[in-house]
Write an enzyme that holds these catalytic residues in place. Structure first.
Site, mmCIF file in Angstrom:
data_model
loop_
_atom_site.group_PDB
_atom_site.id
_atom_site.type_symbol
_atom_site.label_atom_id
_atom_site.label_comp_id
_atom_site.label_asym_id
_atom_site.label_seq_id
_atom_site.Cartn_x
_atom_site.Cartn_y
_atom_site.Cartn_z
ATOM 1 N N ARG A 9 0.839 -1.206 0.000
ATOM 2 C CA ARG A 9 0.000 0.000 0.000
ATOM 3 C C ARG A 9 0.870 1.250 0.000
ATOM 4 O O ARG A 9 0.577 2.217 -0.696
ATOM 5 C CB ARG A 9 -0.963 0.017 1.193
ATOM 6 C CG ARG A 9 -2.007 1.141 1.078
ATOM 7 C CD ARG A 9 -2.978 1.177 2.249
ATOM 8 N NE ARG A 9 -4.095 2.080 1.967
ATOM 9 C CZ ARG A 9 -4.080 3.391 2.179
ATOM 10 N NH1 ARG A 9 -2.989 3.974 2.661
ATOM 11 N NH2 ARG A 9 -5.139 4.127 1.896
ATOM 12 N N CYS A 10 1.934 1.234 0.792
ATOM 13 C CA CYS A 10 2.832 2.391 0.840
ATOM 14 C C CYS A 10 3.411 2.717 -0.535
ATOM 15 O O CYS A 10 3.634 3.888 -0.861
ATOM 16 C CB CYS A 10 3.988 2.126 1.802
ATOM 17 S SG CYS A 10 3.513 2.011 3.541
ATOM 18 N N MET A 11 3.676 1.690 -1.340
ATOM 19 C CA MET A 11 4.359 1.878 -2.616
ATOM 20 C C MET A 11 3.420 2.213 -3.765
ATOM 21 O O MET A 11 3.846 2.221 -4.921
ATOM 22 C CB MET A 11 5.155 0.618 -2.972
ATOM 23 C CG MET A 11 6.288 0.318 -2.016
ATOM 24 S SD MET A 11 7.356 -1.024 -2.596
ATOM 25 C CE MET A 11 6.220 -2.422 -2.573
#
Length: 410
Positions: A399-401
């Site tokens: 999700r962060c990426m």
């Protein structure tokens, strides 16, 4: 593919997503600069790129267009030399430079490159030994500025495209980021959103020109009317209330509820999505360490009140709050590491709670968090496992990426 933004949930079929492929900026981290650049370790770039390419291909194989922020920026600056010059001036001013020897030298150096190379160099950072600039100020010769190898610091966190901005409904927030190491990332977003034809007329709910901070890892779109936002190390409660007012007042916004979730303020749990993600209509991953021994956590429901004010309801039961705002009779909170006192914090540290839904009940997540992965499968979730040995050193998962640009509506 339609232009603009359409993200009305965390789980709608992912059709378009914003990425950044890690580049030379990762190799410009040193042990001395890791803390300043928000890293705990130094990834091996060659393997990190292979892992990121595998991640991007997984998204494409499942029907998502992958859009790279560096390519969008290049297109914007190639189209208009005036916009490029304005951006560079803005970038250098935010880096603390004013017209003079260093400012002029950096401008000349960056504009001498092709636009593509210039954008790559801005991410990679500009080392002092790349330019022949006479040092005449004391700050150039002694103190922290003199010890820095860079005129422009590298941006190694840029592969975490979730944080500089957040797609929300048909619009976007462009975020005032907490630490200087990341602030140029949202400046790039600002120029892309303002100048790229793909985003023409896209509403900006909140721009980066604020004193209060917010980052996209804390912004979760639960459905067309409800967003969850973490009160965290990187996002302030004041920002959340102000954003709620802006969303409630804007006629282009469909949001009438903000769920503020207070999490521990530390590096391991820097954003809400490091401890909590939505993976299906009624299923979520959660790290149990965000709750106290009695299972309580501060949760606040913000809704429109009288005279443009915000009404706030305080709860201490996350599950009850989610059922209330989502109008669900029951839901499934799946604990990272199966709630085990050793596996849970270990896998949370390696982003076991940080999953990216690409459709309802279908996610992408790191392969290394095998306890969580097996538990997710037992709960009926389809899991696409991606490689993680180097990417995970940056303290961010799938999700962060990724920053969804377009999801199918539910």
């Amino acid at each position: 593919m339609n232009n603009g933004i359409n993200v009305n949930s965390e789980i709608g079929k992912l059709k378009s997503v914003l990425l950044h492929r890690p580049g030379a900026e990762v190799e410009n981290i040193t042990p001395d600069t890791m803390k300043q650049l928000l890293f705990d370790d130094i990834p091996y770039l060659k393997i990190a790129q292979k892992e990121h390419d595998f991640f991007a291909q997984t998204l494409r194989d499942n029907g998502a267009e992958t859009v790279y922020i560096e390519n969008l920026a290049t297109e914007v600056f190639e189209k208009s030399s005036e916009t490029k010059e304005e951006f560079l001036s803005h970038l250098l001013h935010e880096a603390g430079y004013r017209p003079g020897r260093t400012y002029d030298g950096l401008t000349e150096y960056l504009t001498s490159m092709s636009t593509k190379d210039m954008v790559e160099k801005i991410y990679a950072g500009v080392r002092k030994n790349e330019l022949d600039i006479k040092r005449t100020a004391l700050s150039d010769m002694a103190g922290s500025d003199a010890e820095n190898y860079f005129y422009l610091n590298p941006l190694p966190n840029a592969y975490f495209t979730r944080d500089p901005q957040a797609s929300m409904g048909v619009g976007m927030t462009i975020n005032k980021m907490t630490f200087p190491a990341r602030q140029p990332e949202s400046l790039i977003t600002e120029y892309v959103m303002a100048n790229h034809p793909r985003f023409k007329d896209t509403p900006i709910w909140r721009d980066r020109n604020h004193t209060t901070r917010i980052e996209g890892g804390d912004e979760l779109i639960l459905n067309k009317t409800t967003v969850a936002i973490g009160v965290s190390e990187r996002t302030s409660s004041k920002t959340i209330q102000n954003l709620a007012k802006e969303l409630f007042a804007n006629p282009l916004s469909t949001f009438d509820t903000v769920l503020a979730v207070e999490i521990p303020h530390n590096h391991a749990m820097m954003h809400l999505d490091t401890v909590f993600t939505m993976i299906n209509h009624d299923q979520f991953t959660v790290f149990p360490g965000i709750m106290d021994g009695a299972g309580n956590i501060n949760v606040f429901i913000l809704r429109p009140g009288k005279d443009d004010e915000v009404e706030i309801e305080h709860l201490t039961d996350l599950k009850a709050a989610l059922k209330k705002v989502l109008n669900l009779s029951e839901l499934d909170l799946i604990e990272c590491g199966a709630g085990d006192p050793i596996a849970a914090p270990r896998e949370q540290w390696n982003d076991g709670s940080n999953t990216l839904a690409i459709a309802p009940g279908e996610i992408v997540t790191y392969d290394r968090n095998y306890v969580t992965v097996e538990l997710l499968k037992e709960h009926g979730i389809k899991v696409h496992e991606i490689l993680s040995s180097e990417l995970g050193r940056g303290r961010g998962g799938a999700r962060c990426m990724s920053q969804p640009l377009w999801r199918e509506d539910l």
